[in-house]
Structures are given as structure tokens and as C-alpha cells.
Design a protein around this motif. Structure first.
Motif, mmCIF file in Angstrom:
data_model
loop_
_atom_site.group_PDB
_atom_site.id
_atom_site.type_symbol
_atom_site.label_atom_id
_atom_site.label_comp_id
_atom_site.label_asym_id
_atom_site.label_seq_id
_atom_site.Cartn_x
_atom_site.Cartn_y
_atom_site.Cartn_z
ATOM 1 N N GLY A 1 67.392 50.781 1.627
ATOM 2 C CA GLY A 1 67.035 52.178 1.411
ATOM 3 C C GLY A 1 68.149 52.992 0.778
ATOM 4 O O GLY A 1 67.927 54.130 0.355
ATOM 5 N N GLY A 2 69.328 52.408 0.691
ATOM 6 C CA GLY A 2 70.475 53.106 0.129
ATOM 7 C C GLY A 2 70.534 53.039 -1.387
ATOM 8 O O GLY A 2 69.627 52.509 -2.044
ATOM 9 N N SER A 3 71.619 53.587 -1.918
ATOM 10 C CA SER A 3 71.785 53.678 -3.372
ATOM 11 C C SER A 3 73.166 53.190 -3.781
ATOM 12 O O SER A 3 74.125 53.257 -3.000
ATOM 13 C CB SER A 3 71.621 55.129 -3.840
ATOM 14 N N LEU A 4 73.244 52.722 -5.006
ATOM 15 C CA LEU A 4 74.519 52.354 -5.623
ATOM 16 C C LEU A 4 74.437 52.673 -7.110
ATOM 17 O O LEU A 4 73.345 52.672 -7.690
ATOM 18 C CB LEU A 4 74.817 50.859 -5.469
ATOM 19 N N ARG A 5 75.592 52.917 -7.703
ATOM 20 C CA ARG A 5 75.666 53.139 -9.148
ATOM 21 C C ARG A 5 76.680 52.182 -9.741
ATOM 22 O O ARG A 5 77.845 52.185 -9.347
ATOM 23 C CB ARG A 5 76.064 54.573 -9.458
ATOM 24 N N LEU A 6 76.212 51.365 -10.670
ATOM 25 C CA LEU A 6 77.081 50.434 -11.369
ATOM 26 C C LEU A 6 77.490 51.013 -12.721
ATOM 27 O O LEU A 6 76.715 51.718 -13.354
ATOM 28 C CB LEU A 6 76.379 49.098 -11.588
ATOM 29 N N SER A 7 78.715 50.687 -13.123
ATOM 30 C CA SER A 7 79.213 51.097 -14.441
ATOM 31 C C SER A 7 79.757 49.879 -15.161
ATOM 32 O O SER A 7 80.252 48.938 -14.538
ATOM 33 C CB SER A 7 80.334 52.130 -14.297
ATOM 34 N N CYS A 8 79.682 49.909 -16.474
ATOM 35 C CA CYS A 8 80.227 48.827 -17.287
ATOM 36 C C CYS A 8 80.772 49.436 -18.569
ATOM 37 O O CYS A 8 80.026 50.041 -19.341
ATOM 38 C CB CYS A 8 79.157 47.795 -17.601
ATOM 39 N N ALA A 9 82.073 49.260 -18.787
ATOM 40 C CA ALA A 9 82.726 49.816 -19.962
ATOM 41 C C ALA A 9 83.145 48.700 -20.906
ATOM 42 O O ALA A 9 83.779 47.725 -20.477
ATOM 43 C CB ALA A 9 83.930 50.637 -19.547
ATOM 44 N N ALA A 10 82.799 48.864 -22.172
ATOM 45 C CA ALA A 10 83.214 47.920 -23.203
ATOM 46 C C ALA A 10 84.474 48.434 -23.878
ATOM 47 O O ALA A 10 84.586 49.634 -24.165
ATOM 48 C CB ALA A 10 82.106 47.739 -24.229
ATOM 49 N N SER A 11 85.402 47.530 -24.137
ATOM 50 C CA SER A 11 86.648 47.921 -24.795
ATOM 51 C C SER A 11 87.144 46.787 -25.680
ATOM 52 O O SER A 11 86.663 45.657 -25.594
ATOM 53 C CB SER A 11 87.710 48.283 -23.757
ATOM 54 N N GLY A 12 88.105 47.110 -26.542
ATOM 55 C CA GLY A 12 88.677 46.091 -27.418
ATOM 56 C C GLY A 12 88.375 46.385 -28.872
ATOM 57 O O GLY A 12 88.281 47.536 -29.287
ATOM 58 N N GLY B 1 78.919 46.658 -4.166
ATOM 59 C CA GLY B 1 79.341 46.768 -2.781
ATOM 60 C C GLY B 1 78.243 46.441 -1.816
ATOM 61 O O GLY B 1 77.219 45.857 -2.194
ATOM 62 N N LEU B 2 78.450 46.816 -0.569
ATOM 63 C CA LEU B 2 77.506 46.570 0.517
ATOM 64 C C LEU B 2 76.812 47.873 0.868
ATOM 65 O O LEU B 2 77.468 48.902 1.064
ATOM 66 C CB LEU B 2 78.247 46.022 1.735
ATOM 67 N N VAL B 3 75.496 47.821 0.960
ATOM 68 C CA VAL B 3 74.729 49.016 1.275
ATOM 69 C C VAL B 3 73.552 48.621 2.163
ATOM 70 O O VAL B 3 73.071 47.485 2.097
ATOM 71 C CB VAL B 3 74.242 49.713 -0.019
ATOM 72 N N GLN B 4 73.110 49.528 2.985
ATOM 73 C CA GLN B 4 71.944 49.265 3.827
ATOM 74 C C GLN B 4 70.651 49.441 3.022
ATOM 75 O O GLN B 4 70.626 50.176 2.022
ATOM 76 C CB GLN B 4 71.938 50.207 5.029
#
Length: 120
Positions: free
Chosen positions: A15-26, A10-13
Motif C-alpha cells: 500500500g506504500g509508495s516509492l519513487r525511482l530515479s535514473c540519471a544518464a551521464s557521459g 528500498g523496503l516498503v509496506q
């Protein structure tokens, strides 16, 4: 078939924070090394961080101390917690995983990418 699905960009200023996730399936027998890469416009794709299934971590020098990679082996999911973001972190972030399928064939799989934009 193995799929990796990312979320959390996403968009963040600055100094900000983000958390990414990645799920494997199949058709997963086992998941080995997992990692995050990023690619900014005009640049090559570069490693951000990686983690083995034993929990050993590696970081790019530019992200060490600000980013933390972790994984939940029970969920075949890898996370990237990003703090103190700056505009140079703006890129498409891709998840990569080394996965052995039910046929015990080991291959590298990539997610579709998630956009991270840091405004100044």
C-alpha cells in the motif's frame, strides 16, 4: 561511455509508495526512449513502463493506474512514481535508455538495478 545510475529503491509496506530515479551521464549527444524494467527471482525481465522523448508513455497492464513514468529531458533523467505497491511488485528494477553518443552511434544502456521489496 554512457552511464545510467538509479536510486530510490528500498523496503516498503504493502500500500506504500516509492519513487525511482535514473540519471544518464557521459558522452551523450541525445537521449531517446527511456524505460523501467523489473526482474523478480525466477522470472524474466519485463517492461514496467516506457516514455519517449516526446512524452508518449506505455505501461505494463499490472502497473497501469498505480505507476507513473516521467522524465526531465534537461537532466537526462527518468522517474518512476510507484503507488499502492503490493508484494508482487517486489523485484530488481532496471532503468534502460536509448542514447546516441557523440559519435552519433545509438545504443541501449542499462542501469545497475535497484531493489524494491514490498512486505505484506
Amino acid at each position: 561511455q554512457v552511464q545510467l545510475v538509479e536510486s530510490g529503491g528500498g523496503l516498503v509496506q504493502a500500500g506504500g509508495s516509492l519513487r525511482l530515479s535514473c540519471a544518464a551521464s557521459g558522452s551523450i549527444f541525445s537521449v531517446h526512449d527511456m524505460g523501467w524494467y523489473r526482474q523478480a527471482p525466477g522470472n524474466q525481465r519485463e517492461l514496467v513502463a516506457s516514455i519517449t522523448n516526446a512524452g508518449d508513455r506505455k505501461y505494463a497492464p499490472s502497473t497501469k493506474g498505480r505507476f507513473t513514468i516521467s522524465r526531465d529531458n534537461a537532466k537526462n533523467t527518468v522517474y518512476l512514481q510507484m503507488k499502492n505497491l503490493n508484494p508482487d511488485d517486489t523485484a530488481i528494477y532496471y532503468c534502460k535508455a536509448a542514447v546516441a553518443d557523440y559519435g552519433l552511434v545509438l545504443g541501449d544502456y542499462w542501469g545497475q538495478g535497484t531493489q524494491v521489496t514490498v512486505s505484506s
